[in-house]
Design a protein around this motif. Structure first.
Motif, PDB file in Angstrom:
ATOM      1  N   TYR A  19     -10.746   9.716   3.271  1.00 59.22           N
ATOM      2  CA  TYR A  19     -11.787  10.487   4.598  1.00 59.22           C
ATOM      3  C   TYR A  19     -13.334  10.300   4.667  1.00 59.22           C
ATOM      4  O   TYR A  19     -13.704   9.981   5.308  1.00 59.22           O
ATOM      5  CB  TYR A  19     -11.401  12.623   4.442  1.00 59.22           C
ATOM      6  CG  TYR A  19     -12.917  12.848   5.297  1.00 59.22           C
ATOM      7  CD1 TYR A  19     -12.262  13.080   6.936  1.00 59.22           C
ATOM      8  CD2 TYR A  19     -13.711  13.719   4.924  1.00 59.22           C
ATOM      9  CE1 TYR A  19     -13.901  13.253   7.485  1.00 59.22           C
ATOM     10  CE2 TYR A  19     -14.603  13.840   5.235  1.00 59.22           C
ATOM     11  CZ  TYR A  19     -15.003  13.874   7.124  1.00 59.22           C
ATOM     12  OH  TYR A  19     -15.801  14.429   7.456  1.00 59.22           O
ATOM     13  N   ILE A  20     -13.802   9.790   3.734  1.00 58.41           N
ATOM     14  CA  ILE A  20     -14.691   9.856   2.900  1.00 58.41           C
ATOM     15  C   ILE A  20     -15.156   7.499   3.758  1.00 58.41           C
ATOM     16  O   ILE A  20     -16.138   7.970   4.587  1.00 58.41           O
ATOM     17  CB  ILE A  20     -15.416   9.426   1.932  1.00 58.41           C
ATOM     18  CG1 ILE A  20     -15.092  11.642   1.200  1.00 58.41           C
ATOM     19  CG2 ILE A  20     -16.748   9.499   0.902  1.00 58.41           C
ATOM     20  CD1 ILE A  20     -15.612  11.026  -0.246  1.00 58.41           C
ATOM     21  N   GLU A  21     -14.017   7.123   3.226  1.00 64.10           N
ATOM     22  CA  GLU A  21     -14.383   5.895   3.448  1.00 64.10           C
ATOM     23  C   GLU A  21     -14.117   5.889   5.072  1.00 64.10           C
ATOM     24  O   GLU A  21     -14.689   4.824   5.569  1.00 64.10           O
ATOM     25  CB  GLU A  21     -13.384   5.051   2.518  1.00 64.10           C
ATOM     26  CG  GLU A  21     -13.590   5.092   1.686  1.00 64.10           C
ATOM     27  CD  GLU A  21     -12.012   4.542   0.745  1.00 64.10           C
ATOM     28  OE1 GLU A  21     -10.923   3.966   1.598  1.00 64.10           O
ATOM     29  OE2 GLU A  21     -11.928   4.556  -0.532  1.00 64.10           O
ATOM     30  N   GLN A  22     -13.087   6.556   5.767  1.00 61.23           N
ATOM     31  CA  GLN A  22     -12.973   6.201   6.784  1.00 61.23           C
ATOM     32  C   GLN A  22     -13.921   6.816   8.045  1.00 61.23           C
ATOM     33  O   GLN A  22     -14.355   5.996   8.894  1.00 61.23           O
ATOM     34  CB  GLN A  22     -11.697   7.011   7.668  1.00 61.23           C
ATOM     35  CG  GLN A  22     -11.181   6.739   9.082  1.00 61.23           C
ATOM     36  CD  GLN A  22     -11.209   5.864   9.386  1.00 61.23           C
ATOM     37  OE1 GLN A  22      -9.861   4.598   8.623  1.00 61.23           O
ATOM     38  NE2 GLN A  22     -11.445   5.421  10.496  1.00 61.23           N
ATOM     39  N   THR A  23     -13.960   8.161   7.221  1.00 68.59           N
ATOM     40  CA  THR A  23     -15.668   8.451   8.253  1.00 68.59           C
ATOM     41  C   THR A  23     -16.786   7.550   8.561  1.00 68.59           C
ATOM     42  O   THR A  23     -17.687   7.327   9.325  1.00 68.59           O
ATOM     43  CB  THR A  23     -16.388   9.575   7.591  1.00 68.59           C
ATOM     44  OG1 THR A  23     -14.944  10.351   8.273  1.00 68.59           O
ATOM     45  CG2 THR A  23     -17.197  10.405   8.687  1.00 68.59           C
TER      46      THR A  23
ATOM     47  N   THR B  84     -18.714  11.375  14.813  1.00 67.20           N
ATOM     48  CA  THR B  84     -17.225  11.185  14.143  1.00 67.20           C
ATOM     49  C   THR B  84     -16.225  12.495  14.539  1.00 67.20           C
ATOM     50  O   THR B  84     -16.656  13.532  15.398  1.00 67.20           O
ATOM     51  CB  THR B  84     -17.340  11.135  13.172  1.00 67.20           C
ATOM     52  OG1 THR B  84     -15.189  10.685  12.355  1.00 67.20           O
ATOM     53  CG2 THR B  84     -17.450  12.263  12.549  1.00 67.20           C
ATOM     54  N   ASP B  85     -14.873  11.859  15.205  1.00 75.58           N
ATOM     55  CA  ASP B  85     -13.882  12.450  15.217  1.00 75.58           C
ATOM     56  C   ASP B  85     -13.422  13.131  13.866  1.00 75.58           C
ATOM     57  O   ASP B  85     -11.966  13.975  14.557  1.00 75.58           O
ATOM     58  CB  ASP B  85     -13.470  11.974  16.530  1.00 75.58           C
ATOM     59  CG  ASP B  85     -13.978  11.913  18.010  1.00 75.58           C
ATOM     60  OD1 ASP B  85     -14.241  12.616  18.263  1.00 75.58           O
ATOM     61  OD2 ASP B  85     -13.371  11.164  18.643  1.00 75.58           O
ATOM     62  N   TYR B  86     -13.384  12.456  12.769  1.00 78.04           N
ATOM     63  CA  TYR B  86     -13.087  12.518  11.654  1.00 78.04           C
ATOM     64  C   TYR B  86     -13.021  13.914  11.543  1.00 78.04           C
ATOM     65  O   TYR B  86     -14.096  14.346  11.342  1.00 78.04           O
ATOM     66  CB  TYR B  86     -12.861  11.495  10.649  1.00 78.04           C
ATOM     67  CG  TYR B  86     -11.917  10.234  11.260  1.00 78.04           C
ATOM     68  CD1 TYR B  86     -10.662  10.091  11.111  1.00 78.04           C
ATOM     69  CD2 TYR B  86     -12.933   9.248  11.991  1.00 78.04           C
ATOM     70  CE1 TYR B  86      -9.947   8.838  11.504  1.00 78.04           C
ATOM     71  CE2 TYR B  86     -12.137   8.303  12.059  1.00 78.04           C
ATOM     72  CZ  TYR B  86     -10.761   7.953  12.245  1.00 78.04           C
ATOM     73  OH  TYR B  86     -10.471   6.894  12.328  1.00 78.04           O
ATOM     74  N   VAL B  87     -12.117  15.228  11.124  1.00 76.25           N
ATOM     75  CA  VAL B  87     -12.598  16.012  10.334  1.00 76.25           C
ATOM     76  C   VAL B  87     -11.285  15.911   8.844  1.00 76.25           C
ATOM     77  O   VAL B  87     -10.068  15.613   8.372  1.00 76.25           O
ATOM     78  CB  VAL B  87     -12.447  17.139  11.604  1.00 76.25           C
ATOM     79  CG1 VAL B  87     -12.956  16.927  12.222  1.00 76.25           C
ATOM     80  CG2 VAL B  87     -10.772  16.854  11.189  1.00 76.25           C
TER      81      VAL B  87
ATOM     82  N   ALA C  73      -6.070  17.196   4.373  1.00 77.15           N
ATOM     83  CA  ALA C  73      -5.429  16.203   5.490  1.00 77.15           C
ATOM     84  C   ALA C  73      -6.774  16.017   6.474  1.00 77.15           C
ATOM     85  O   ALA C  73      -8.203  16.172   6.064  1.00 77.15           O
ATOM     86  CB  ALA C  73      -4.236  16.967   6.410  1.00 77.15           C
ATOM     87  N   MET C  74      -6.741  14.750   6.897  1.00 86.67           N
ATOM     88  CA  MET C  74      -7.796  14.280   7.425  1.00 86.67           C
ATOM     89  C   MET C  74      -7.072  14.238   8.835  1.00 86.67           C
ATOM     90  O   MET C  74      -5.704  13.904   9.538  1.00 86.67           O
ATOM     91  CB  MET C  74      -8.534  12.473   7.239  1.00 86.67           C
ATOM     92  CG  MET C  74      -9.032  12.212   8.076  1.00 86.67           C
ATOM     93  SD  MET C  74      -9.379  10.380   7.662  1.00 86.67           S
ATOM     94  CE  MET C  74      -8.297   9.185   7.519  1.00 86.67           C
ATOM     95  N   GLU C  75      -8.126  14.348   9.928  1.00 83.40           N
ATOM     96  CA  GLU C  75      -7.337  14.823  11.530  1.00 83.40           C
ATOM     97  C   GLU C  75      -8.191  13.666  12.117  1.00 83.40           C
ATOM     98  O   GLU C  75      -9.614  14.036  12.000  1.00 83.40           O
ATOM     99  CB  GLU C  75      -7.277  16.043  11.092  1.00 83.40           C
ATOM    100  CG  GLU C  75      -5.935  16.734  11.165  1.00 83.40           C
ATOM    101  CD  GLU C  75      -5.435  17.796  12.123  1.00 83.40           C
ATOM    102  OE1 GLU C  75      -5.647  18.694  12.734  1.00 83.40           O
ATOM    103  OE2 GLU C  75      -5.096  18.395  11.059  1.00 83.40           O
ATOM    104  N   SER C  76      -8.421  12.953  13.554  1.00 78.82           N
ATOM    105  CA  SER C  76      -8.973  13.002  14.779  1.00 78.82           C
ATOM    106  C   SER C  76      -8.818  13.498  15.412  1.00 78.82           C
ATOM    107  O   SER C  76      -8.214  13.847  15.984  1.00 78.82           O
ATOM    108  CB  SER C  76      -9.044  11.104  14.009  1.00 78.82           C
ATOM    109  OG  SER C  76      -8.085  10.605  14.716  1.00 78.82           O
TER     110      SER C  76
END
Length: 167
Positions: free
Chosen positions: A84-88, A146-149, A164-167
């Motif tokens: 999540y951290i990397e993607q965000t 960002t849309d990532y949560v 979990a990670m969601e967008s």
């Protein structure tokens, strides 16, 4: 039918027996959306509603406990928290990242986790077993950028069951 509870008041139900309640709680200087939902009114015990109310009243402690579990999750290879951290960080504009991360200890991941904002908690009081999803906590570093949560599922004791990670 409806359920009456000291904290939540009347929890209305529809013809299908579902219940829903919504409000906000304060966590520091931010508001957190709180939902209580169950597909079956008959499966909701008063004790489960008491636990949810207690968690809302102790939202700062619950948030701290969940953040500690996220820090612990960082040590696992390929953890969802790390992803999540990397993607965000990849998704967001660097200036927005700098504005969103309000801590500067030198450890970027820890500073990121200390800076994420709890946006919503959804309680599912019909799931009151130790290994069941009692609540879902939704975190974002910057909801506008960002849309990532990061979605953290906890049990009735506030222990983390899944991340979990969601967008």
């Amino acid at each position: 039918m409806t359920i009456e509870h000291d904290y939540f008041g009347l929890l209305g139900s529809d013809d299908e027996g579902e219940i829903y309640w919504s409000d906000t709680a304060e966590l520091g200087d931010q508001s957190v959306d709180i939902d209580v939902t169950s597909p079956d009114e008959a499966s909701v015990a008063a004790e489960s509603l008491d636990i949810a109310a207690g968690m809302i009243n102790a939202i700062e402690e619950l948030d701290s406990q969940v953040r500690e579990s996220l820090v612990a999750d960082l040590s696992a290879d390929g953890s969802m928290t790390s992803q999540y951290i990397e993607q965000t960080l990849d998704d967001m504009d660097p200036g927005a990242v700098d504005d969103a991360i309000i801590w500067d200890s030198g450890d970027r991941q820890i500073d990121f986790l200390r800076s994420i904002q709890l946006q919503r908690i959804t309680f599912m009081p019909h799931n009151n077993g130790v290994d069941e999803r009692f609540a879902l906590m939704e975190y974002s570093i910057s909801p506008d950028d960002t849309d990532y949560v990061l979605m953290v599922t906890i049990d009735v004791h506030g222990d983390t069951l899944a991340v979990a990670m969601e967008s």
